[in-house]
Design an enzyme around this catalytic site. Structure first.
Site, PDB file in Angstrom:
ATOM      1  N   LYS A   4       0.827  -1.216   0.000  1.00 11.63           N
ATOM      2  CA  LYS A   4       0.000   0.000   0.000  1.00 11.63           C
ATOM      3  C   LYS A   4       0.859   1.262   0.000  1.00 11.63           C
ATOM      4  O   LYS A   4       0.635   2.183  -0.795  1.00 11.63           O
ATOM      5  CB  LYS A   4      -0.906  -0.001   1.238  1.00 11.63           C
ATOM      6  N   ASN A   5       1.846   1.310   0.896  1.00  6.65           N
ATOM      7  CA  ASN A   5       2.593   2.555   1.066  1.00  6.65           C
ATOM      8  C   ASN A   5       3.607   2.817  -0.049  1.00  6.65           C
ATOM      9  O   ASN A   5       4.249   3.868  -0.075  1.00  6.65           O
ATOM     10  CB  ASN A   5       3.256   2.597   2.448  1.00  6.65           C
ATOM     11  N   CYS A  65      -4.908   7.821   9.482  1.00  7.58           N
ATOM     12  CA  CYS A  65      -4.997   7.327  10.858  1.00  7.58           C
ATOM     13  C   CYS A  65      -4.670   8.480  11.806  1.00  7.58           C
ATOM     14  O   CYS A  65      -3.696   9.205  11.611  1.00  7.58           O
ATOM     15  CB  CYS A  65      -4.022   6.167  11.076  1.00  7.58           C
ATOM     16  N   ARG A  86       0.068  14.442  13.538  1.00  5.46           N
ATOM     17  CA  ARG A  86       1.007  14.057  12.474  1.00  5.46           C
ATOM     18  C   ARG A  86       1.381  15.303  11.679  1.00  5.46           C
ATOM     19  O   ARG A  86       0.800  15.599  10.638  1.00  5.46           O
ATOM     20  CB  ARG A  86       0.367  12.989  11.585  1.00  5.46           C
ATOM     21  N   ASP A 120       4.628   0.310  12.134  1.00  6.07           N
ATOM     22  CA  ASP A 120       3.369  -0.257  11.631  1.00  6.07           C
ATOM     23  C   ASP A 120       3.167  -1.720  12.045  1.00  6.07           C
ATOM     24  O   ASP A 120       2.134  -2.310  11.746  1.00  6.07           O
ATOM     25  CB  ASP A 120       3.298  -0.143  10.098  1.00  6.07           C
ATOM     26  N   ARG A 174      -8.548  -0.164   5.019  1.00  8.63           N
ATOM     27  CA  ARG A 174      -7.655   0.822   4.389  1.00  8.63           C
ATOM     28  C   ARG A 174      -6.370   0.165   3.914  1.00  8.63           C
ATOM     29  O   ARG A 174      -5.766   0.626   2.947  1.00  8.63           O
ATOM     30  CB  ARG A 174      -7.278   1.912   5.406  1.00  8.63           C
TER      31      ARG A 174
HETATM   32  C1  EPZ Z   1       4.110   6.820   6.682  1.00  4.96           C
HETATM   33  O1  EPZ Z   1       3.389   7.872   7.292  1.00  4.96           O
HETATM   34  C2  EPZ Z   1       3.137   5.697   6.510  1.00  4.96           C
HETATM   35  N1  EPZ Z   1       2.034   6.143   5.681  1.00  4.96           N
HETATM   36  C3  EPZ Z   1       2.642   5.227   7.869  1.00  4.96           C
HETATM   37  O2  EPZ Z   1       1.853   4.082   7.661  1.00  4.96           O
HETATM   38  C4  EPZ Z   1       3.821   4.851   8.762  1.00  4.96           C
HETATM   39  O3  EPZ Z   1       3.352   4.580  10.057  1.00  4.96           O
HETATM   40  C5  EPZ Z   1       4.838   5.998   8.813  1.00  4.96           C
HETATM   41  O4  EPZ Z   1       5.203   6.392   7.469  1.00  4.96           O
HETATM   42  C6  EPZ Z   1       6.106   5.623   9.569  1.00  4.96           C
HETATM   43  O5  EPZ Z   1       6.742   4.540   8.943  1.00  4.96           O
HETATM   44  C7  EPZ Z   1       2.171   6.145   4.362  1.00  4.96           C
HETATM   45  O6  EPZ Z   1       3.196   5.769   3.810  1.00  4.96           O
HETATM   46  C8  EPZ Z   1       1.001   6.593   3.560  1.00  4.96           C
HETATM   47  P1  EPZ Z   1       6.418  10.038   8.620  1.00  4.96           P
HETATM   48  P2  EPZ Z   1       3.983   9.345   7.311  1.00  4.96           P
HETATM   49  O7  EPZ Z   1       6.356  11.274   7.792  1.00  4.96           O
HETATM   50  O8  EPZ Z   1       4.601   9.624   5.997  1.00  4.96           O
HETATM   51  C9  EPZ Z   1       7.338  13.055  12.537  1.00  4.96           C
HETATM   52  C10 EPZ Z   1       0.094   2.591   8.058  1.00  4.96           C
HETATM   53  O9  EPZ Z   1      -0.355   2.002   9.061  1.00  4.96           O
HETATM   54  N2  EPZ Z   1       7.182  14.084  11.467  1.00  4.96           N
HETATM   55  O10 EPZ Z   1       7.607   9.142   8.476  1.00  4.96           O
HETATM   56  O11 EPZ Z   1       2.950  10.242   7.821  1.00  4.96           O
HETATM   57  C11 EPZ Z   1       6.036  12.808  13.273  1.00  4.96           C
HETATM   58  O12 EPZ Z   1       6.297  12.601  14.621  1.00  4.96           O
HETATM   59  C12 EPZ Z   1       0.523   4.035   8.149  1.00  4.96           C
HETATM   60  O13 EPZ Z   1       0.195   2.060   6.930  1.00  4.96           O
HETATM   61  C13 EPZ Z   1       7.357  15.386  11.801  1.00  4.96           C
HETATM   62  O14 EPZ Z   1       7.638  15.739  12.952  1.00  4.96           O
HETATM   63  O15 EPZ Z   1       5.110   9.156   8.394  1.00  4.96           O
HETATM   64  C14 EPZ Z   1       5.522  11.534  12.643  1.00  4.96           C
HETATM   65  O16 EPZ Z   1       4.655  10.865  13.504  1.00  4.96           O
HETATM   66  C15 EPZ Z   1       0.127   4.709   9.386  1.00  4.96           C
HETATM   67  N3  EPZ Z   1       7.186  16.344  10.818  1.00  4.96           N
HETATM   68  C16 EPZ Z   1       6.832  10.769  12.381  1.00  4.96           C
HETATM   69  O17 EPZ Z   1       7.774  11.813  12.032  1.00  4.96           O
HETATM   70  C17 EPZ Z   1       6.860  16.006   9.534  1.00  4.96           C
HETATM   71  O18 EPZ Z   1       6.745  16.915   8.681  1.00  4.96           O
HETATM   72  C18 EPZ Z   1       6.784   9.788  11.215  1.00  4.96           C
HETATM   73  O19 EPZ Z   1       6.219  10.466  10.099  1.00  4.96           O
HETATM   74  C19 EPZ Z   1       6.697  14.663   9.203  1.00  4.96           C
HETATM   75  C20 EPZ Z   1       6.864  13.707  10.199  1.00  4.96           C
END
Ligand code: EPZ
Length: 445
Positions: free
Chosen positions: A22-23, A117, A123, A309, A402
């Site tokens: 998916k991702n 989510c 986020r 995840d 999802r």
């Molecule tokens: C991706 O989310 C995935 N979603 C998530 O999968 C996954 O949990 C996550 O990466 C971590 O591996 C998709 O790929 C669509 P991040 P994303 O940007 O991109 C901080 C699932 O279950 N952060 O790596 O939103 C913040 O604390 C889902 O399939 C900032 O501070 O994750 C965040 O929680 C849920 N500022 C953490 O990094 C930012 O601008 C990880 O975020 C961006 C992130």
């Protein structure tokens, strides 16, 4: 709205084919907005977030045709930036990728606040914004979303990400692909979905190097061409089925997987006492368990560390493991909301801090009604229901849909007693007893 009804206590046996990631599929679909030619995408998972993405892109002029349930023909020639449908954008997190695509194609963006989510810690998208600004865009929020403009167009830039964010790395790759000049993303995310996005774009004529390392280099190209690309297998769907077998007992072979993406999950399962045999050449992993697990400590990390995840699914295993286990969630703040629901089945926590949970294993869980709080938390609820004595119900299944393709079909084929029905429906006719036999040498739990 639908619910799952699960009668637990059956071990899982057989073979399960893992769907596309998916991702990886999500950013690749948004990347098609950069391309005026036709791409054929194979192994796209049939999950709700993909349906939502297809609805968003179609509403914006992108032509998408299903050649089969998992093969899509996509053409972005008529992409209309800044026309995204708010209601759909608010449903998924990946709609934030529209910003990179729109800025890359048109030098301007306007989208509603993305959904997805909902974790207690929020986020933020600040790293995405900082990256776009470094490339020359002026970014701001309006009452309902984000808006940005690069009056002189974007230009290549050196960008350091304060955290190795998956979403920010994707968005900046999308923004930089057609942008003149050289872009460097330092402390980039290294997840397999980033590598997959870069491979797809390179197949289309982009010039992206070092994806999969912490420093990605992108030389902007003037246009992309069509290609045919296969989405890699979903390491989280695979990990979820591996964990389910570990908890229920049984023996299951996963097919169509890349074991190298699963190393952290495999390692932790082995530490809990589960037998895992991985075969890179055959792209299979076989998991065998007698259901007796040992407590472990784990900390989530960026790839190749243990994935956030998979954290809730391992909490489900810890619930029945001998001893006290510890989870430290270091990636996503507040990703423990699901624990309250798990506790209904007898899951015992002996202390929870904001980002740490201590789980004491119990001998047996009991059936309960639960409501999915998020995608992976919902998967953990399915797992405890599969392990518990009696019949459980799980509501809010749309959150599980999802990211899991036909979860009840795949589990039923492995011997689980799981049915889907309308949330308001009475308990359906009992599922007939399935004859589940343990193959040689493997005890039934
Ligand atoms: C991706 O989310 C995935 N979603 C998530 O999968 C996954 O949990 C996550 O990466 C971590 O591996 C998709 O790929 C669509 P991040 P994303 O940007 O991109 C901080 C699932 O279950 N952060 O790596 O939103 C913040 O604390 C889902 O399939 C900032 O501070 O994750 C965040 O929680 C849920 N500022 C953490 O990094 C930012 O601008 C990880 O975020 C961006 C992130």
């Amino acid at each position: 709205m639908e619910k799952l009804i699960i009668t637990g206590g059956r071990p899982l046996y057989g073979t399960v084919a893992i769907s596309g990631m998916k991702n990886a599929a999500l950013p690749i679909l948004f990347a098609c907005a950069l391309n005026r030619e036709t791409c054929i995408l194979h192994n796209v998972p049939a999950v709700k977030d993909i349906e939502t993405t297809v609805a968003i892109l179609t509403a914006m002029g992108i032509s998408i045709r299903y050649l089969s349930p998992t093969t899509l023909e996509v053409n972005g020639a008529n992409f209309r930036p800044c026309t995204s449908p708010n209601a759909f954008v608010r449903r998924i997190r990946a709609s934030s990728y529209l910003m990179g695509a729109e800025l890359g194609v048109a030098g301007k963006t306007r989208i509603a606040f993305p959904g997805g989510c909902d974790f207690d810690g929020g986020r933020p998208l600040d790293l995405h914004m900082k990256g776009f600004e470094a490339m020359g865009a002026e970014m701001s929020t309006y009452n309902d979303g984000y808006v940005g403009e690069a009056p002189d167009g974007l230009s290549g830039a050196k960008i350091y990400l304060n955290k190795a964010s998956v979403g920010a790395t994707v968005n900046l790759i999308l923004a930089a692909t057609l942008t003149p000049g050289h872009t460097v993303i330092s402390n980039a995310a290294r997840e397999p979905h980033i590598v997959s996005l870069a491979r797809f774009l390179n197949e289309c004529g982009a010039n992206i190097v070092n994806a999969g390392t912490s420093e990605i280099q992108i030389e902007g190209v003037s246009a992309l061409h069509g290609c045919t690309y296969r989405i890699p297998p979903d390491m989280i769907e695979a990990g979820t089925y591996m964990a389910a077998v570990a908890g229920t007992g049984g023996s299951v072979t996963l097919t169509g997987v890349y074991p190298e993406h699963l190393q952290a999950t495999i390692d932790k399962l082995r530490e809990m006492g589960v037998e895992v045999i991985d075969n890179n050449a055959l792209e299979t992993v076989t998991v065998s368990s007698d259901g007796h697990l040992s407590a472990i400590e784990l900390e989530t990390q960026f790839y190749p560390g243990f994935p956030t995840d998979m954290q809730p699914q391992f909490a489900a295993l810890m619930a029945v493991a001998k001893g006290t286990s510890v989870i430290r969630e270091a990636i996503i703040n507040g990703r423990f909301a699901y624990l309250e629901q798990l506790k209904r089945t007898g899951v015992k926590t002996i202390g929870e801090a904001k980002d740490t949970a201590y789980i004491e294993g119990v001998a047996k869980l009991s059936a309960a009604n639960m409501t999915a709080t998020d995608l992976r938390g919902g998967a953990a609820m399915v797992m405890v229901a599969l392990m518990a004595n009696g019949t459980s119900e799980i509501r809010n299944v749309h959150l599980i849909d999802r990211g899991y393709d036909n979860i009840e079909g795949k589990l039923t084929a492995l011997g689980a007693d799981i049915v889907r029905c309308d949330e308001d429906a009475d308990y359906p006719a009992p599922v007939s007893e399935k004859s589940v036999k343990a193959p040689s040498g493997l005890p039934m739990k």
